[in-house]
Design an enzyme around this catalytic site. Structure first.
Site, PDB file in Angstrom:
ATOM      1  N   LYS A  52      12.517  12.637  -4.139  1.00 27.21           N
ATOM      2  CA  LYS A  52      12.057  13.648  -5.100  1.00 27.21           C
ATOM      3  C   LYS A  52      11.452  14.832  -4.347  1.00 27.21           C
ATOM      4  O   LYS A  52      11.732  15.993  -4.669  1.00 27.21           O
ATOM      5  CB  LYS A  52      11.033  13.035  -6.070  1.00 27.21           C
ATOM      6  CG  LYS A  52      11.707  12.119  -7.084  1.00 27.21           C
ATOM      7  CD  LYS A  52      10.749  11.233  -7.849  1.00 27.21           C
ATOM      8  CE  LYS A  52      11.556  10.229  -8.685  1.00 27.21           C
ATOM      9  NZ  LYS A  52      10.752   9.214  -9.358  1.00 27.21           N
ATOM     10  N   GLN A  96       4.788   7.344 -10.184  1.00 29.45           N
ATOM     11  CA  GLN A  96       5.912   6.484  -9.799  1.00 29.45           C
ATOM     12  C   GLN A  96       5.646   5.052 -10.276  1.00 29.45           C
ATOM     13  O   GLN A  96       4.618   4.462  -9.933  1.00 29.45           O
ATOM     14  CB  GLN A  96       6.094   6.543  -8.272  1.00 29.45           C
ATOM     15  CG  GLN A  96       7.316   5.803  -7.773  1.00 29.45           C
ATOM     16  CD  GLN A  96       8.617   6.429  -8.248  1.00 29.45           C
ATOM     17  OE1 GLN A  96       8.788   7.634  -8.229  1.00 29.45           O
ATOM     18  NE2 GLN A  96       9.541   5.596  -8.691  1.00 29.45           N
ATOM     19  N   ASP A 119       8.800  13.251 -16.785  1.00 29.06           N
ATOM     20  CA  ASP A 119       9.591  12.030 -16.976  1.00 29.06           C
ATOM     21  C   ASP A 119       9.920  11.821 -18.458  1.00 29.06           C
ATOM     22  O   ASP A 119      10.718  10.964 -18.807  1.00 29.06           O
ATOM     23  CB  ASP A 119       8.812  10.801 -16.468  1.00 29.06           C
ATOM     24  CG  ASP A 119       9.253  10.357 -15.083  1.00 29.06           C
ATOM     25  OD1 ASP A 119      10.384  10.700 -14.690  1.00 29.06           O
ATOM     26  OD2 ASP A 119       8.470   9.666 -14.406  1.00 29.06           O
TER      27      ASP A 119
END
Ligand code: NAP
Length: 282
Positions: A52, A96, A119
């Site tokens: 990322k 995460q 997200d």
């Protein structure tokens, strides 16, 4: 049979994102910024986070990786989120997953400002997805929709079957296909007659997490098969859910693993981060 090249489509989208990002910088002086919080040292998570950060670098985005030890408490993680919520350089925040220990992931995801929730896991954004009033799109399902539309595949009126009902993939995947006017069935481990249900699909999306789960007898001739699974086979090689060699000849389009859905997920994360920065500039 056509193989959908996720790498090529992802490269094409990243070029578009770079152009949009340069325009934002030139016109508003804003550089999109992404913060990733990683707790503990799970090796797979470390790789995802590195990828990322690398994608941000490639697109000229600002990125921060906040590494916290496994024993960090929920409160301490929450405080880091609060600071990032208030930080003007940061337009997207993600934690995460999975978090080590038994942390309350849901309450931490709720703490991320919905405007920075790249997200798209916050209930506010999940709600927007279900009403078809899009802000952020969930990364993996959004990547699948891009693969489908950029391959010229029509969803409207098609029988779509999704295997898997997780909050991250299966459920939002079903929602996006409904919004695209597909007739959608979402299957899971309690589904009766799974084979028969799948064999009716014009578009079959598998998000189960088991190698060789989708076999040729579950696939209609000429179907589109999208393989979200990321598994290791007996030889330790990365593979999807679909028994590719026997299924591919029956399909009109199929995604390989690797090189199908995988490359799209981070690209969609970059798109969400850019979108957040564009919204902040308004
Ligand atoms: P998950 O949370 O474990 O969900 C798996 C789903 O499969 C569940 O809904 C489960 O049903 C269903 N399932 C399990 N066994 C089944 C069976 N025998 N018959 C029918 N359905 C069954 O996994 P996930 O997070 O959605 O991820 C799914 C796969 O996608 C994994 O391989 C993951 O690594 C991969 N993935 C890839 C990407 C990418 O970027 N390419 C991103 C995210 C995930 P129940 O709900 O009834 O248990």
């Amino acid at each position: 049979m056509k193989i959908i090249d996720g790498k090529a489509i992802s490269t094409e989208i990243r070029a578009e994102l770079r152009e949009r990002s340069e325009k934002l910088k030139a016109e508003k002086g804003i550089t999109p910024g992404l913060a990733v919080i990683i707790v503990g040292d799970d090796p797979a998570s470390q790789i995802y986070v590195r990828n990322k950060a690398r994608a941000c670098e490639e697109l000229g985005f600002y990125s921060e990786v906040i590494r916290l030890p496994a024993e960090t408490t929920e409160d301490e993680i929450g405080e880091v989120i609060d600071k990032l919520n208030a930080d003007e350089k940061i337009h997207g925040i993600l934690v995460q997953l999975p978090l080590p220990g038994h942390k309350d992931e849901k309450s931490l995801l709720l703490r991320i400002s919905p405007e920075k929730d790249v997200d798209a896991f916050h209930p506010y954004n999940v709600g927007r997805i279900s009403t078809g009033d899009y802000g952020f799109l969930p990364c993996t399902p959004a990547g699948v929709m891009e693969l489908i539309s950029r391959s010229g595949i029509e969803v409207s009126g098609k029988d779509c079957v999704v295997i898997g009902r997780s909050n991250i993939v299966g459920k939002p995947m079903g929602m996006l296909l409904i919004n695209a006017s597909g007739t959608v069935t979402v299957c899971h481990s309690r589904t009766n007659n799974l084979k028969e249900v799948c064999a009716r699909a014009d578009i079959l999306v598998s998000a189960v997490g088991r190698a060789d789960f989708v076999t040729a007898d579950m696939v209609k001739d000429g179907a589109v098969v999208i393989d979200v699974g990321m598994n290791r086979n007996a030889a330790g090689k990365l593979c999807g859910d679909v028994a590719y060699d026997e299924v591919a000849p029956k399909t009109s389009y199929i995604t390989p693993v690797p090189g199908g859905v995988g490359p799209m997920t981070i690209t969609m994360l970059m798109r969400n981060t850019l979108y957040a920065a564009e919204q902040a500039a308004k």
